[in-house]
Design a protein around this motif. Structure first.
Motif: not given
Ligand SMILES: Nc1nc2c(ncn2[C@@H]2O[C@H](COP(=O)(O)OP(=O)(O)OP(=O)(O)O)[C@@H](O)[C@H]2O)c(=O)[nH]1
Ligand SMILES: [Mg+2]
Length: 303
Positions: A52, A54-57, A95, A188-189, A191, A223
């Motif tokens: 969570g 934000g790796k994929s983002t 996504r 990340n995040k 904000d 991201a």
């Molecule tokens: N507020 C905010 N939310 C973000 C940001 N980047 C990503 N998110 C949100 O965080 C959530 C998780 O993002 P993912 O990219 O799925 O995270 P991940 O690390 O790939 O998650 P896993 O594959 O489950 O390990 C999503 O709902 C995104 O929209 C950011 O910069 N700010």
């Protein structure tokens, strides 16, 4: 059946690339012959961090940035083997669909199956195939649970560790192992509240373990809004250039060689074969000595 050809892979023929990747995954008997003819030096970037974060983002954002610069990207998404993460993986697939439609982007999911506490051999092979293909960057995304994140550090030239500001405990987690593998930190995040404070903590840690040649930068990103991505890309390029000039290359090459030798040596050996060997041996000798039993296997390895 299509036989993957080095020249077609080099020209970016995705059918040949996909087939060569399958050869690696399925341990095709001729994969070694193929791999020996392939070469290339695209930068391999590993991206890891807690679920969570934000790796994929971030992967999406980086690919968008690079496509604007006409760079070509291959992505290996390392599937966590546990069912626990299945939901998030499906989300990723959805996504990533927009990336699928983008020419110049190649995506493949791989399992993180069976490695002996070392690097996953099939991932090393798959990266080798992708390096021969015309990609500028190869991204490997893993879910940071278990040891997959540490494994990825051995495959990647540059490892990004992603974290988020909200949890104060995060620093503790980072200290306990995955800190060591970060060439570039991403907060990340950003904000969210406390991002700058958290980043400052990380910077101190990064500084305390900096070498004469490299201090891992800490990049703040958002991201979802593409913020900080150009800066991240710049840091990745810098690390890519730095990598070419150090002993680290030798270390990485040796680690990969070690993992591959281990894998190929163990290939014709599996537990069920050993169990039936033990059954036979115990029938002949009920007081079977463990070390007498294993010695013939060593001999087999040494020729
Ligand atoms: N507020 C905010 N939310 C973000 C940001 N980047 C990503 N998110 C949100 O965080 C959530 C998780 O993002 P993912 O990219 O799925 O995270 P991940 O690390 O790939 O998650 P896993 O594959 O489950 O390990 C999503 O709902 C995104 O929209 C950011 O910069 N700010
Ligand atoms: Mg993800």
């Amino acid at each position: 059946m299509l036989i993957p050809q080095a020249l077609d892979i080099q020209n970016g023929n995705e059918r040949h690339i996909a087939r060569a990747l399958s050869w690696s995954e399925n341990q095709h008997p001729e994969v070694l012959e193929l791999l020996k003819t392939l070469k290339g030096n695209a930068q391999v970037i590993g991206i890891t961090g807690p679920p969570g974060a934000g790796k994929s983002t971030l992967v999406n954002a980086l690919v968008t940035h690079w496509r604007n610069l006409k760079k070509r990207v291959a992505i290996l998404a390392v599937d966590p083997s546990s069912a626990f993460n299945f939901g998030s993986l499906l989300g990723d697939r959805l996504r990533m669909q927009s990336l699928f439609l983008n020419e110049g982007v190649f995506i493949r999911s791989v399992s993180s199956r069976g490695s002996l506490g070392g690097l996953s051999a099939h991932i090393i092979e798959m990266v080798h195939v992708l390096k021969h293909a015309p990609y500028d960057y190869i991204l490997i995304e893993t879910v940071g649970v278990g040891q997959s994140e540490v494994e990825i550090a051995g495959v990647a030239d540059t490892t990004i560790v992603v974290s988020v500001p909200e949890s104060g405990d995060e620093i503790q987690t980072l200290k306990s192992g995955i800190m060591e593998i970060a060439d570039v930190f991403v907060v990340n995040k950003s904000d969210r509240d406390g991002a700058q404070t958290f980043a400052n903590h990380l910077k101190k840690l990064a500084h305390s373990r900096a070498t004469a040649n490299w201090e891992s930068p800490v990049i703040l990103t958002q991201a979802v809004d593409q913020n900080g991505i150009a800066e991240l890309s710049e840091a990745l390029n810098q690390h890519g250039n730095f990598n070419k000039n150090t002993n680290r290359q030798i270390q990485l090459f040796a680690e990969k060689a070690y993992a591959m030798i281990q894998d190929y040596r163990m290939r014709d050996l599996n537990l069920s074969t050993i169990i039936s060997d033990v059954q036979k041996a115990i029938n002949e000798n009920p007081n079977l000595n463990l070390f007498e039993f294993i010695e013939p296997y060593f001999r087999k390895f040494s020729n």
